[in-house]
Structure formats: C-alpha cells, structure tokens
Design a protein around this motif. Structure first.
Motif, PDB file in Angstrom:
ATOM      1  N   GLN A 198       0.803  -1.238   0.000  1.00 28.38           N
ATOM      2  CA  GLN A 198       0.000   0.000   0.000  1.00 28.38           C
ATOM      3  C   GLN A 198       0.830   1.280   0.000  1.00 28.38           C
ATOM      4  OE1 GLN A 198      -2.856  -0.746   3.237  1.00 28.38           O
ATOM      5  NE2 GLN A 198      -4.291  -1.220   1.591  1.00 28.38           N
ATOM      6  N   ALA A 199       2.041   1.198  -0.525  1.00 31.70           N
ATOM      7  CA  ALA A 199       2.880   2.399  -0.567  1.00 31.70           C
ATOM      8  C   ALA A 199       2.794   3.112  -1.915  1.00 31.70           C
ATOM      9  CB  ALA A 199       4.333   2.042  -0.261  1.00 31.70           C
ATOM     10  N   GLU A 200       1.971   2.589  -2.835  1.00 31.05           N
ATOM     11  CA  GLU A 200       1.853   3.249  -4.143  1.00 31.05           C
ATOM     12  C   GLU A 200       1.022   4.523  -4.030  1.00 31.05           C
ATOM     13  OE1 GLU A 200       0.420   0.179  -3.521  1.00 31.05           O
ATOM     14  OE2 GLU A 200      -1.589   0.997  -3.262  1.00 31.05           O
ATOM     15  N   THR A 206      10.148   2.141  -7.541  1.00 29.18           N
ATOM     16  CA  THR A 206       9.204   1.537  -8.491  1.00 29.18           C
ATOM     17  C   THR A 206       8.057   0.833  -7.783  1.00 29.18           C
ATOM     18  OG1 THR A 206      11.209   0.977  -9.773  1.00 29.18           O
ATOM     19  CG2 THR A 206       9.103   0.091 -10.570  1.00 29.18           C
ATOM     20  N   LEU A 207       8.367   0.120  -6.706  1.00 33.90           N
ATOM     21  CA  LEU A 207       7.445  -0.785  -6.021  1.00 33.90           C
ATOM     22  C   LEU A 207       6.848  -1.759  -7.052  1.00 33.90           C
ATOM     23  CD1 LEU A 207       6.536  -1.144  -3.040  1.00 33.90           C
ATOM     24  CD2 LEU A 207       4.430   0.022  -3.643  1.00 33.90           C
ATOM     25  N   ALA A 208       5.508  -1.807  -7.179  1.00 38.24           N
ATOM     26  CA  ALA A 208       4.896  -2.735  -8.140  1.00 38.24           C
ATOM     27  C   ALA A 208       4.667  -2.081  -9.494  1.00 38.24           C
ATOM     28  CB  ALA A 208       3.577  -3.256  -7.588  1.00 38.24           C
ATOM     29  N   GLY A 209       5.172  -0.862  -9.654  1.00 36.46           N
ATOM     30  CA  GLY A 209       5.066  -0.214 -10.961  1.00 36.46           C
ATOM     31  C   GLY A 209       3.752   0.510 -11.202  1.00 36.46           C
ATOM     32  N   TYR A 210       3.003   0.808 -10.150  1.00 31.78           N
ATOM     33  CA  TYR A 210       1.717   1.487 -10.368  1.00 31.78           C
ATOM     34  C   TYR A 210       1.942   2.910 -10.913  1.00 31.78           C
ATOM     35  CZ  TYR A 210      -2.881   3.508  -9.636  1.00 31.78           C
ATOM     36  OH  TYR A 210      -4.091   4.146  -9.835  1.00 31.78           O
ATOM     37  N   SER A 211       2.753   3.704 -10.208  1.00 35.11           N
ATOM     38  CA  SER A 211       3.041   5.052 -10.731  1.00 35.11           C
ATOM     39  C   SER A 211       3.772   4.945 -12.063  1.00 35.11           C
ATOM     40  CB  SER A 211       3.873   5.856  -9.727  1.00 35.11           C
ATOM     41  OG  SER A 211       5.024   5.139  -9.335  1.00 35.11           O
ATOM     42  N   VAL A 216      10.997  14.073 -13.294  1.00 38.11           N
ATOM     43  CA  VAL A 216      11.548  13.134 -12.307  1.00 38.11           C
ATOM     44  C   VAL A 216      10.546  12.997 -11.164  1.00 38.11           C
ATOM     45  CG1 VAL A 216      13.470  12.642 -10.739  1.00 38.11           C
ATOM     46  CG2 VAL A 216      13.907  13.882 -12.872  1.00 38.11           C
ATOM     47  N   PHE A 217      10.284  11.751 -10.766  1.00 32.14           N
ATOM     48  CA  PHE A 217       9.415  11.490  -9.616  1.00 32.14           C
ATOM     49  C   PHE A 217      10.262  10.814  -8.542  1.00 32.14           C
ATOM     50  CE2 PHE A 217       5.874   8.713  -7.734  1.00 32.14           C
ATOM     51  CZ  PHE A 217       5.472   9.713  -6.850  1.00 32.14           C
ATOM     52  N   ILE A 218      10.430  11.495  -7.400  1.00 28.80           N
ATOM     53  CA  ILE A 218      11.256  10.968  -6.307  1.00 28.80           C
ATOM     54  C   ILE A 218      10.336  10.391  -5.238  1.00 28.80           C
ATOM     55  CG2 ILE A 218      12.970  11.541  -4.537  1.00 28.80           C
ATOM     56  CD1 ILE A 218      14.081  13.693  -6.397  1.00 28.80           C
ATOM     57  N   ASP A 219      10.370   9.056  -5.092  1.00 28.82           N
ATOM     58  CA  ASP A 219       9.413   8.367  -4.214  1.00 28.82           C
ATOM     59  C   ASP A 219      10.052   7.076  -3.677  1.00 28.82           C
ATOM     60  OD1 ASP A 219       7.010   7.804  -2.926  1.00 28.82           O
ATOM     61  OD2 ASP A 219       6.132   6.808  -4.676  1.00 28.82           O
ATOM     62  N   ALA A 220      11.300   7.166  -3.204  1.00 28.30           N
ATOM     63  CA  ALA A 220      11.964   5.974  -2.647  1.00 28.30           C
ATOM     64  C   ALA A 220      12.185   6.201  -1.149  1.00 28.30           C
ATOM     65  CB  ALA A 220      13.258   5.703  -3.409  1.00 28.30           C
ATOM     66  N   ASP A 221      13.340   5.826  -0.621  1.00 27.17           N
ATOM     67  CA  ASP A 221      13.615   6.014   0.815  1.00 27.17           C
ATOM     68  C   ASP A 221      13.816   7.505   1.095  1.00 27.17           C
ATOM     69  OD1 ASP A 221      15.885   5.466  -0.893  1.00 27.17           O
ATOM     70  OD2 ASP A 221      17.121   5.730   0.898  1.00 27.17           O
TER      71      ASP A 221
HETATM   72  N1  SAM Z   1       6.393   4.975  -6.805  1.00 24.99           N
HETATM   73  C1  SAM Z   1       5.682   3.788  -6.362  1.00 24.99           C
HETATM   74  C2  SAM Z   1       4.220   3.931  -6.719  1.00 24.99           C
HETATM   75  O1  SAM Z   1       3.668   5.009  -6.455  1.00 24.99           O
HETATM   76  O2  SAM Z   1       3.637   2.965  -7.227  1.00 24.99           O
HETATM   77  C3  SAM Z   1       5.818   3.600  -4.879  1.00 24.99           C
HETATM   78  C4  SAM Z   1       7.246   3.531  -4.379  1.00 24.99           C
HETATM   79  S1  SAM Z   1       7.339   3.056  -2.694  1.00 24.99           S
HETATM   80  C5  SAM Z   1       6.749   4.459  -1.859  1.00 24.99           C
HETATM   81  C6  SAM Z   1       9.057   3.160  -2.360  1.00 24.99           C
HETATM   82  C7  SAM Z   1       9.904   2.168  -3.106  1.00 24.99           C
HETATM   83  O3  SAM Z   1      11.266   2.571  -2.968  1.00 24.99           O
HETATM   84  C8  SAM Z   1       9.811   0.744  -2.598  1.00 24.99           C
HETATM   85  O4  SAM Z   1       9.564  -0.138  -3.651  1.00 24.99           O
HETATM   86  C9  SAM Z   1      11.204   0.478  -2.001  1.00 24.99           C
HETATM   87  O5  SAM Z   1      11.637  -0.862  -2.164  1.00 24.99           O
HETATM   88  C10 SAM Z   1      12.051   1.421  -2.826  1.00 24.99           C
HETATM   89  N2  SAM Z   1      13.313   1.777  -2.173  1.00 24.99           N
HETATM   90  C11 SAM Z   1      13.585   1.920  -0.855  1.00 24.99           C
HETATM   91  N3  SAM Z   1      14.858   2.232  -0.653  1.00 24.99           N
HETATM   92  C12 SAM Z   1      15.429   2.299  -1.890  1.00 24.99           C
HETATM   93  C13 SAM Z   1      16.743   2.561  -2.358  1.00 24.99           C
HETATM   94  N4  SAM Z   1      17.740   2.838  -1.511  1.00 24.99           N
HETATM   95  N5  SAM Z   1      16.961   2.526  -3.677  1.00 24.99           N
HETATM   96  C14 SAM Z   1      15.950   2.255  -4.545  1.00 24.99           C
HETATM   97  N6  SAM Z   1      14.693   1.997  -4.158  1.00 24.99           N
HETATM   98  C15 SAM Z   1      14.444   2.012  -2.846  1.00 24.99           C
END
Ligand code: SAM
Length: 224
Positions: free
Chosen positions: A40-42, A68-73, A138-143
């Motif tokens: 549920q992080a998408e 990327t997570l599951a690739g929804y965005s 660019v979409f920044i959505d990781a850690d």
């Molecule tokens: N953008 C996705 C969407 O909206 O469908 C959701 C992304 S989710 C919030 C964060 C993702 O960042 C997770 O899949 C996680 O495994 C990944 N992540 C966490 N730390 C990371 C890192 N150091 N490098 C690359 N990806 C990372």
C-alpha cells in the motif's frame, strides 16, 4: 466541523470514480502492491493521474523515477510519455522489480520502461557517468532519508524546464519539527532547504488528504 479520514476516503473514491477510470492493468498494478516489500505504498489513483497530467503539461518524453514498487506510478508515467517515450525507474528490491515488470507487460508499456535494480543512488550515478540523455520529468518516491542525494542526482540528469516531484513530504506533520529524530523527516527538511537555496529552482509544496490519509508533495520546476 472536522472531516474524518473516512470522509477523505469517500471523497477520494467519488473523485476517482468520476474522473480517474482505471483499466484492468492499473487495477492489478495497484492491488499487486500487497505482494511487495511495502504494501500500500503506491500513489493513489488520482495522484497517479496527476503525475501523468504533469508529464503531458511539461511535454515530457523522458521520465526518471526513484522507487518503483509494483510499478503502479510507473504505468501512469509510461502511458503519459507515449510510445516513443522512455521511463527509467530505480528500485532496490528485485522482488518488487519482478512484480513491476509483470505489471508493465500487462499494461503494454514494458518496451518503454527500464527498471534498474539496486540502491537508487548507485543506479543514478551510473546514469550520470554513462552520460544519460537528460530527463524531462523526475518522480522521487523511494527512501526518504536519501531525498537530498536523489535531488542532487536529478539535477545532474535534467535540463532547464524539467519538472521534479517529491512525494510524502508531510510526515504526519512532523516535517515542521527541526529536532525530529526521524531520519525520513530530516531527509524531507534537508531537501526542502536545498531546494529553497538553489537559484535554479522554483518550488512549492502542497498538503493533501484522501485515501492515503494526510500526505503531501513538493513540485519543482528547474528554471535554469
Ligand atoms: N512509486 C511507487 C508507486 O507510487 O507505485 C511507490 C514507491 S514506494 C513508496 C518506495 C519504493 O522505494 C519501494 O519499492 C522500495 O523498495 C524502494 N526503495 C527503498 N529504498 C530504496 C533505495 N535505496 N533505492 C531504490 N529503491 C528504494
């Protein structure tokens, strides 16, 4: 009167039902998030569509995504760039990347997306070293602790006119606390300060409520 989280969800459901139709591929990409390492992080459907609309407005054909997570965005972004566009999405976990690749295939956009597995900072630095063509969006959505590093990499990989969106900047309101011990909060605060003192950038941030609770994002335009 204060609205409850249930009210926010109801309004989001109404907006999504009215304006944001999802096909089977998007539904499956969103629901398969449950099988990833971060269920549920998408982004919410209306935010996914917002990302796609921002790409259209910016005329983006090259998109870089952190997380990327599951690739929804990623599906929303890949559809927005069109058949001739490219999306590069950076994901730490091979498990998530494998699910994303299946979703991208199902959505008919796998041929325009590269999912690069490994720490996003390393993948981004490789793109810089390899002289990757600049990205338009660019979409920044990781850690979140790495946001400042991701912004620096994004600036090395964009051009004047590029747009950058950073997700999840509210942190349940803790973003206003300079002494927060949470390194995700500090990651957001530092990146916002970096943006503010960078003369190339214009930016704003918005709080949102909805199906994902209380959240928010920053939107940046690289002017120079
Ligand atoms: N953008 C996705 C969407 O909206 O469908 C959701 C992304 S989710 C919030 C964060 C993702 O960042 C997770 O899949 C996680 O495994 C990944 N992540 C966490 N730390 C990371 C890192 N150091 N490098 C690359 N990806 C990372």
């Amino acid at each position: 009167m204060y609205a409850s989280e249930e009210d926010w969800r109801e309004v989001d459901a109404y907006f999504v039902d009215t304006l944001v139709p999802e096909d089977e591929a998007l539904i499956e990409a969103r629901e398969s998030g449950r099988r990833t390492t971060m269920p549920q992080a998408e982004v919410a459907p209306n935010q996914g569509k917002l990302l796609a609309m921002l790409c259209h407005i910016a005329g983006a054909t090259r998109v870089l995504e952190f997380g990327t997570l599951a690739g929804y965005s990623t599906v929303w972004l890949a559809r927005a760039v069109g058949e001739k566009g490219r999306v590069t999405s950076l994901e730490l976990e091979e498990h998530n990347a494998a699910i994303a690749r299946m979703n991208l295939e199902r959505a008919g956009v796998a041929d325009r997306v590269d999912v690069l597995v490994g720490p996003a900072a390393d993948s981004a630095h490789r793109l810089i070293e390899d002289g990757a063509e600049p990205y338009d969006f660019v979409f920044i959505d990781a850690d979140k602790p790495s946001n400042p590093e991701y912004l620096r990499a994004a600036l090395a990989l964009t051009h004047p006119g590029s747009v950058i969106v950073i997700d999840n900047v509210v942190r349940n309101g803790a973003v206003t606390d300079p002494d927060s011990p949470d390194d995700r909060v500090q990651g957001v605060r530092t990146v916002l300060a970096d943006i503010a003192q960078d003369a190339r950038l214009e930016a704003t941030a918005l709080q949102t409520v909805g199906s994902k609770g209380w959240d928010g994002f920053t939107i940046i335009r690289r002017a120079h």
